[in-house]
Design a protein around this motif. Sequence first.
Motif, PDB file in Angstrom:
ATOM      1  N   MET A  64      17.665   6.597 -20.225  1.00 47.56           N
ATOM      2  CA  MET A  64      18.005   6.691 -18.805  1.00 47.56           C
ATOM      3  C   MET A  64      17.057   5.773 -18.050  1.00 47.56           C
ATOM      4  SD  MET A  64      17.953  10.816 -18.783  1.00 47.56           S
ATOM      5  CE  MET A  64      16.776  10.760 -20.144  1.00 47.56           C
ATOM      6  N   ARG A  65      17.558   5.092 -17.014  1.00 43.83           N
ATOM      7  CA  ARG A  65      16.626   4.415 -16.119  1.00 43.83           C
ATOM      8  C   ARG A  65      16.235   5.394 -15.029  1.00 43.83           C
ATOM      9  NH1 ARG A  65      17.694  -0.904 -12.477  1.00 43.83           N
ATOM     10  NH2 ARG A  65      18.564   0.664 -11.045  1.00 43.83           N
ATOM     11  N   LEU A  66      14.932   5.563 -14.877  1.00 45.06           N
ATOM     12  CA  LEU A  66      14.411   6.499 -13.905  1.00 45.06           C
ATOM     13  C   LEU A  66      13.505   5.730 -12.935  1.00 45.06           C
ATOM     14  CD1 LEU A  66      12.999  10.032 -14.770  1.00 45.06           C
ATOM     15  CD2 LEU A  66      12.151   8.669 -12.876  1.00 45.06           C
ATOM     16  N   GLY A  67      13.934   5.632 -11.691  1.00 42.66           N
ATOM     17  CA  GLY A  67      13.145   4.962 -10.668  1.00 42.66           C
ATOM     18  C   GLY A  67      12.248   5.971  -9.968  1.00 42.66           C
ATOM     19  N   PHE A  68      10.978   5.623  -9.809  1.00 40.47           N
ATOM     20  CA  PHE A  68      10.026   6.594  -9.268  1.00 40.47           C
ATOM     21  C   PHE A  68       9.321   6.088  -8.008  1.00 40.47           C
ATOM     22  CE2 PHE A  68       8.234   4.153 -12.778  1.00 40.47           C
ATOM     23  CZ  PHE A  68       7.129   3.550 -12.200  1.00 40.47           C
ATOM     24  N   ALA A  69       9.851   5.045  -7.362  1.00 42.90           N
ATOM     25  CA  ALA A  69       9.137   4.484  -6.217  1.00 42.90           C
ATOM     26  C   ALA A  69       9.894   4.603  -4.902  1.00 42.90           C
ATOM     27  CB  ALA A  69       8.801   3.014  -6.470  1.00 42.90           C
ATOM     28  N   GLN A  70      11.186   4.924  -4.921  1.00 42.00           N
ATOM     29  CA  GLN A  70      11.907   5.026  -3.655  1.00 42.00           C
ATOM     30  C   GLN A  70      11.736   6.397  -3.011  1.00 42.00           C
ATOM     31  OE1 GLN A  70      16.368   5.700  -2.615  1.00 42.00           O
ATOM     32  NE2 GLN A  70      16.167   3.497  -2.890  1.00 42.00           N
ATOM     33  N   GLN A  71      11.710   7.446  -3.823  1.00 34.95           N
ATOM     34  CA  GLN A  71      11.723   8.818  -3.300  1.00 34.95           C
ATOM     35  C   GLN A  71      10.333   9.202  -2.808  1.00 34.95           C
ATOM     36  OE1 GLN A  71      14.891  10.441  -3.577  1.00 34.95           O
ATOM     37  NE2 GLN A  71      13.998  11.738  -1.991  1.00 34.95           N
ATOM     38  N   ALA A  72      10.090   8.952  -1.518  1.00 40.18           N
ATOM     39  CA  ALA A  72       8.769   9.227  -0.955  1.00 40.18           C
ATOM     40  C   ALA A  72       8.509  10.715  -0.783  1.00 40.18           C
ATOM     41  CB  ALA A  72       8.613   8.508   0.393  1.00 40.18           C
ATOM     42  N   GLU A  73       9.559  11.508  -0.636  1.00 39.41           N
ATOM     43  CA  GLU A  73       9.415  12.956  -0.482  1.00 39.41           C
ATOM     44  C   GLU A  73      10.410  13.650  -1.421  1.00 39.41           C
ATOM     45  OE1 GLU A  73      10.108  13.824   3.598  1.00 39.41           O
ATOM     46  OE2 GLU A  73       8.243  12.889   4.296  1.00 39.41           O
TER      47      GLU A  73
ATOM     48  N   ASP B 164       0.832  -1.202   0.000  1.00 35.83           N
ATOM     49  CA  ASP B 164       0.000   0.000   0.000  1.00 35.83           C
ATOM     50  C   ASP B 164       0.869   1.255   0.000  1.00 35.83           C
ATOM     51  OD1 ASP B 164      -2.359  -1.425  -0.021  1.00 35.83           O
ATOM     52  OD2 ASP B 164      -2.775  -1.186   2.121  1.00 35.83           O
ATOM     53  N   ARG B 165       1.922   1.241   0.805  1.00 39.59           N
ATOM     54  CA  ARG B 165       2.819   2.398   0.832  1.00 39.59           C
ATOM     55  C   ARG B 165       3.535   2.550  -0.507  1.00 39.59           C
ATOM     56  NH1 ARG B 165       8.508   3.080   3.905  1.00 39.59           N
ATOM     57  NH2 ARG B 165       8.710   5.343   3.717  1.00 39.59           N
ATOM     58  N   LEU B 166       4.002   1.444  -1.063  1.00 39.03           N
ATOM     59  CA  LEU B 166       4.668   1.482  -2.363  1.00 39.03           C
ATOM     60  C   LEU B 166       3.755   2.073  -3.423  1.00 39.03           C
ATOM     61  CD1 LEU B 166       6.976   0.524  -4.370  1.00 39.03           C
ATOM     62  CD2 LEU B 166       5.590  -1.536  -4.651  1.00 39.03           C
ATOM     63  N   ARG B 167       2.520   1.597  -3.486  1.00 40.88           N
ATOM     64  CA  ARG B 167       1.596   2.071  -4.520  1.00 40.88           C
ATOM     65  C   ARG B 167       1.310   3.562  -4.366  1.00 40.88           C
ATOM     66  NH1 ARG B 167      -1.077  -3.064  -3.215  1.00 40.88           N
ATOM     67  NH2 ARG B 167      -0.606  -4.546  -4.905  1.00 40.88           N
ATOM     68  N   ALA B 168       1.178   4.012  -3.134  1.00 42.25           N
ATOM     69  CA  ALA B 168       0.902   5.429  -2.917  1.00 42.25           C
ATOM     70  C   ALA B 168       2.045   6.294  -3.436  1.00 42.25           C
ATOM     71  CB  ALA B 168       0.660   5.690  -1.431  1.00 42.25           C
ATOM     72  N   VAL B 169       3.275   5.902  -3.134  1.00 47.97           N
ATOM     73  CA  VAL B 169       4.437   6.662  -3.598  1.00 47.97           C
ATOM     74  C   VAL B 169       4.565   6.574  -5.114  1.00 47.97           C
ATOM     75  CG1 VAL B 169       6.961   6.805  -3.518  1.00 47.97           C
ATOM     76  CG2 VAL B 169       5.667   6.430  -1.407  1.00 47.97           C
ATOM     77  N   ALA B 170       4.447   5.365  -5.653  1.00 43.74           N
ATOM     78  CA  ALA B 170       4.631   5.172  -7.096  1.00 43.74           C
ATOM     79  C   ALA B 170       3.562   5.903  -7.895  1.00 43.74           C
ATOM     80  CB  ALA B 170       4.628   3.680  -7.425  1.00 43.74           C
ATOM     81  N   GLN B 171       2.308   5.830  -7.456  1.00 47.89           N
ATOM     82  CA  GLN B 171       1.228   6.489  -8.205  1.00 47.89           C
ATOM     83  C   GLN B 171       1.399   8.000  -8.200  1.00 47.89           C
ATOM     84  OE1 GLN B 171      -1.010   5.177 -10.075  1.00 47.89           O
ATOM     85  NE2 GLN B 171      -1.674   3.185  -9.301  1.00 47.89           N
ATOM     86  N   ALA B 172       1.779   8.570  -7.054  1.00 47.06           N
ATOM     87  CA  ALA B 172       1.977  10.016  -6.994  1.00 47.06           C
ATOM     88  C   ALA B 172       3.139  10.449  -7.882  1.00 47.06           C
ATOM     89  CB  ALA B 172       2.216  10.447  -5.552  1.00 47.06           C
ATOM     90  N   ASN B 173       4.219   9.688  -7.850  1.00 50.88           N
ATOM     91  CA  ASN B 173       5.411  10.083  -8.591  1.00 50.88           C
ATOM     92  C   ASN B 173       5.277   9.860 -10.087  1.00 50.88           C
ATOM     93  OD1 ASN B 173       6.474  10.824  -6.155  1.00 50.88           O
ATOM     94  ND2 ASN B 173       7.909   9.122  -5.993  1.00 50.88           N
ATOM     95  N   ILE B 174       4.577   8.803 -10.483  1.00 50.65           N
ATOM     96  CA  ILE B 174       4.433   8.575 -11.925  1.00 50.65           C
ATOM     97  C   ILE B 174       3.529   9.643 -12.543  1.00 50.65           C
ATOM     98  CG2 ILE B 174       2.430   7.003 -11.979  1.00 50.65           C
ATOM     99  CD1 ILE B 174       4.010   5.294 -13.998  1.00 50.65           C
ATOM    100  N   ALA B 175       2.611  10.190 -11.758  1.00 54.94           N
ATOM    101  CA  ALA B 175       1.807  11.307 -12.259  1.00 54.94           C
ATOM    102  C   ALA B 175       2.696  12.519 -12.535  1.00 54.94           C
ATOM    103  CB  ALA B 175       0.715  11.651 -11.249  1.00 54.94           C
ATOM    104  N   MET B 176       3.702  12.745 -11.684  1.00 56.39           N
ATOM    105  CA  MET B 176       4.636  13.844 -11.930  1.00 56.39           C
ATOM    106  C   MET B 176       5.509  13.572 -13.154  1.00 56.39           C
ATOM    107  SD  MET B 176       5.784  15.232  -8.174  1.00 56.39           S
ATOM    108  CE  MET B 176       5.369  13.931  -7.029  1.00 56.39           C
TER     109      MET B 176
END
Length: 369
Positions: A344-353, A273-285
């Motif tokens: 480029m590989r861009l990871g969008f799930a680790q950076q919670a803030e 649940d925490r992963l999805r919340a971070v990933a969904q917010a960041n992929i929108a950005m």
Amino acid sequence: MTHLPPFALDHWLSAYDFATPPIAYNLASSTGPRWSVADLCALGDAPLAIDDAVLSYAPPQGSPALRHAIAAFHGVDADSVIATTGSSEALSILFCLGARPGANIVLPDPGYPAYAAVAQAWGLSPRFYRLERADGFAQRADAILAQVDADTSLVILNTPHNPTGTVMPRDEIAVLAAALATRGVPLLVDEVYHPLYFTAPQPSAAGIPNVIVTSDLSKALSLPGLRTGWLIDADVDRRARMIDARSYFTISSSPLLERLATHALTHSDAILDRLRAVAQANIAMLDALVAGSNGRLDWVRPDGGTTAFPWLADGRDSRPFCQALAAQGVLLAPGDCFGHPAHMRLGFAQQAEGFDVAAGRIAAALAAL
């Protein structure tokens, strides 16, 4: 003596993420948001106590509690599960057992760089099926089967895929596995990014005939420091050989790490649940970043997983761009680490803030190109 090529991706990550001070915004990572031991132990109705863990050996196939937790996560029988030291050991076990004179292994391109390097160290020649940008990096059964010949020992499918985020649906995996079975070739499905999907959710490929599944706690479950992975295989004889191989390689996992891993899997819903919340917010950005780049940056939007593989639209090498961003505290992984320099590989799930700050710096760097 076997020569392993320099691991360019890990060299890049280590140079920045373990620097003093570390990078401020790590968008090169392929993991989820970070957890402390205290946060993990606090999950559930009663905190997990670990101070009474006996620091002895664990069974080579993993403790019954851990194997049952893994089995529940994938919806299979616990007898089919073997614990490993991360999915890295799982790969080494399979490559070791599949090695024979003249044998080859079929791998995705782009793909996780360790596949080819470690396979070659065990004497397996890599053959690649290309994931084409024009085809949305789709993983196609026909392209995979075209690389299989009489000397193929193993085929690897990674879904959700690193680094592109593409997904092969379970029904297509079953068709591919059946076609490979007629040729006597097992299909390894690497599911370390399962079950993070942005389109239709997919069940695990575990349980499909002629499929071996590998996964771990490092990626979707965001706990790389527990160094816990696994293999799932219905073939009894092959599992016995895997357990023997693990006994030779590492003997067993740590009972302490196995207890933490079991607790994590038991409470995987909270972690995901925490992963999805971070990933969904960041992929929108990221959607906004690509749309606002005036055509300088393009991508195939990931269907799952924690990484994307965007590219500079003018085709230039991305390494200088990534170096310039690293100097501003934003870490991306240059595409030459995957054999595709414009990407480029861009990871969008680790950076919670702070992902918005990082995206802003990327946008400014793109505007200056």
